[in-house]
Scaffold this active site. Structure first.
Site, mmCIF file in Angstrom:
data_model
loop_
_atom_site.group_PDB
_atom_site.id
_atom_site.type_symbol
_atom_site.label_atom_id
_atom_site.label_comp_id
_atom_site.label_asym_id
_atom_site.label_seq_id
_atom_site.Cartn_x
_atom_site.Cartn_y
_atom_site.Cartn_z
ATOM 1 N N PRO A 1 -62.586 34.418 6.217
ATOM 2 C CA PRO A 1 -62.014 35.819 5.999
ATOM 3 C C PRO A 1 -61.140 36.277 4.902
ATOM 4 O O PRO A 1 -60.141 36.655 5.227
ATOM 5 C CB PRO A 1 -61.686 36.294 7.509
ATOM 6 C CG PRO A 1 -60.890 34.763 7.718
ATOM 7 C CD PRO A 1 -61.680 33.746 7.291
ATOM 8 N N CYS A 2 -61.766 36.324 3.847
ATOM 9 C CA CYS A 2 -60.931 36.772 2.686
ATOM 10 C C CYS A 2 -60.423 38.006 2.793
ATOM 11 O O CYS A 2 -59.484 38.530 2.384
ATOM 12 C CB CYS A 2 -61.610 36.439 1.490
ATOM 13 S SG CYS A 2 -63.197 37.032 1.249
ATOM 14 N N HIS A 3 -61.178 38.915 3.639
ATOM 15 C CA HIS A 3 -60.847 40.400 3.707
ATOM 16 C C HIS A 3 -59.425 40.638 4.361
ATOM 17 O O HIS A 3 -58.899 41.475 4.287
ATOM 18 C CB HIS A 3 -61.873 41.228 4.402
ATOM 19 C CG HIS A 3 -62.249 40.623 5.863
ATOM 20 N ND1 HIS A 3 -63.130 39.427 6.035
ATOM 21 C CD2 HIS A 3 -61.989 41.115 6.971
ATOM 22 C CE1 HIS A 3 -63.255 39.180 7.396
ATOM 23 N NE2 HIS A 3 -62.545 39.996 8.024
#
Length: 173
Positions: free
Chosen positions: A134-136
């Protein structure tokens, strides 16, 4: 490598799954063939038709976007990452849960890599498995920061709103 697509509110997502796990995920936006070819070339693998291999991750992505899934269970194939990227992205994957966020600097410190916060942004931008890894959920100390997936920062905003980290705007739907 087997490929499958799932429609999402942010556009169709292509998932690439090896025998070891999910190696790549991305919004295709009419570039599906180019994305497929890039993943196959980088891993030196042939494409196989194997819907049974892709079905679990496509189901998880659909459930995530429907607000029904908070933790992905599909195995991850990290082969498209360098050892430093793997350590940073692995730290993110293992320590920042649904509805949470961490700053670039905090992730740099947590990973123990000695990578400066500014370089963490580059690692997030090169993440081959967005949403699942989950780089967001990595934000700037003074705002959202950037996002190279989907439609850019608006996609990041949408994902963080879905997870409840950000409050919905009036047009959320």
């Amino acid at each position: 490598m087997a490929f499958g697509n799932v429609p999402t509110p942010l556009g169709d997502m292509l998932a690439a799954v090896t025998e070891d796990g999910v190696a790549g995920v991305g919004w295709s936006h009419g570039r599906e063939e180019r994305l497929r070819e890039r993943l196959l070339t980088r891993l030196g693998l042939a494409e196989v038709g194997d819907p049974a291999r892709t079905a679990p991750v496509l189901d998880e992505l659909a459930r995530y976007y429907a607000g029904e899934l908070r933790v992905f269970g599909s195995p991850v194939d990290w082969r498209l990452t360098t050892p430093v990227q793997r350590r940073v992205l692995g730290t993110l994957y293992e320590t920042v849960g649904y509805g949470e966020a961490v700053t670039y600097g905090e992730l740099a410190a947590r990973s123990g890599t000695g990578v400066p916060a500014r370089a963490i942004g580059s690692i997030m931008g090169a993440n081959p498995i967005p949403v699942i890894v989950p780089c967001h959920r990595v934000v700037a100390g003074n705002g959202l920061g950037g996002f190279s997936g989907g439609e850019g920062v608006e996609s990041k905003r949408w994902l963080l709103t879905l997870e409840g980290y950000l409050q919905p705007m009036l047009d959320w739907g």
